[in-house]
Design an enzyme around this catalytic site. Sequence first.
Site, PDB file in Angstrom:
ATOM      1  CG  HIS A  12      -0.411  -0.088   2.529  1.00 28.01           C
ATOM      2  ND1 HIS A  12      -1.037  -0.737   3.570  1.00 28.01           N
ATOM      3  CD2 HIS A  12       0.724   0.436   3.046  1.00 28.01           C
ATOM      4  CE1 HIS A  12      -0.294  -0.618   4.661  1.00 28.01           C
ATOM      5  NE2 HIS A  12       0.774   0.102   4.367  1.00 28.01           N
ATOM      6  CG  HIS A  59       0.720   4.526   7.514  1.00 23.65           C
ATOM      7  ND1 HIS A  59      -0.395   3.969   6.915  1.00 23.65           N
ATOM      8  CD2 HIS A  59       1.749   3.696   7.207  1.00 23.65           C
ATOM      9  CE1 HIS A  59      -0.045   2.867   6.257  1.00 23.65           C
ATOM     10  NE2 HIS A  59       1.242   2.683   6.421  1.00 23.65           N
ATOM     11  CG  HIS A 193       8.725  -1.155   3.083  1.00 24.50           C
ATOM     12  ND1 HIS A 193       7.893  -2.194   3.431  1.00 24.50           N
ATOM     13  CD2 HIS A 193       8.096  -0.035   3.524  1.00 24.50           C
ATOM     14  CE1 HIS A 193       6.813  -1.731   4.047  1.00 24.50           C
ATOM     15  NE2 HIS A 193       6.915  -0.411   4.127  1.00 24.50           N
ATOM     16  CD  GLU A 240       3.452  -1.481   6.246  1.00 29.79           C
ATOM     17  OE1 GLU A 240       3.276  -0.311   6.619  1.00 29.79           O
ATOM     18  OE2 GLU A 240       3.519  -1.792   5.038  1.00 29.79           O
TER      19      GLU A 240
HETATM   20 FE   LIG Z   1       2.230   1.046   5.632  1.00 31.95          FE
END
Ligand SMILES: [Fe+2]
Length: 317
Positions: A12, A59, A193, A240
């Site tokens: 996302h 977030h 990431h 995540e």
């Molecule tokens: Fe995220």
Amino acid sequence: MARIIAGISSSHVPAIGAAIDNGRTQEPYWQRVFSGFDKSKEWMAKAKPDVVIGVYNDHASAFSVEIIPTFALGCAAEFPPADEGWGPRPVPVVKGHPELASHIAQSVILDEFDLTIVNKMEVDHGLTVPLNLVFGSPKEWPCPVIPLAVNVVQYPPPTGHRCFMLGKAIRKAVESFPQDLRVVVFGTGGMSHQISGPRAGLINSKFDKAFLDNLTKDPKKLTRISHLEFMREAGAEGIEMVMWLVMRGAIDDKVDEVYRFYTVPASNTAVGHIILENRQRAGAKRKRAAARPSKRAAPSKTRRAAARVKTAVRRGK
Ligand SMILES: [Fe+2]
């Protein structure tokens, strides 16, 4: 009766949202990413789910650092896009499904998963970017979406195993909802990431691809990945991926992988995407088989002839 027909996972990445919002999807860099979702849009147009359950993480948009629920279920009628620093994304308001969401809350909490019930919430790119990737950019999202926000921003996030088991509890909840709804569950975030620190920019394609393989074939193996292993192999934000396991727990043990896409990079992230369909239920197959005329039951020429003789005998001919 409601039922889950499929699970979808997708990264996302916020920059994907910015590329859509700024009309840059046809630039070669972004075209490579968006073309990977063409087939998903086709699949979604055919699947036409009645409801999506979108597992994502906030977030620091809806929840500040003051309150960070581990699992927060959106039970509101609508969820406006959040202002993430550049104004709210120009995407439709997400319409919820308060009846199904409340039913899930009741069922799952009584199953001892302590969800936070959220009756007012804005949603950020974590939810809206995957919606864009599989629905495009319509004026209204084509179906209601129930947001389920999972904490993966402040330690400790839930374990992959806990997420997987929550998925199973959600499935049980959905299947006890009396309306006839076809539901698709989204797991979002990842893949590898890391956005800060000495390892910023880390991407581990080998880990990501093995994760995708096992998501289809051996999800229980993924539930044993520790937080430390996620962070070591997939970077700090790679954690995540536990959210994908909520989706995986909500579908069948054995599923059909109907589509997969992986590319690097998008911004500083590996992009992974998979569509897993539940196989046809044995019960549904039996029902259809019962509705079809049985070949064995069809009268053969011999049986018809025998029936004529019996009738003739009864009539005394
Ligand atoms: Fe995220």
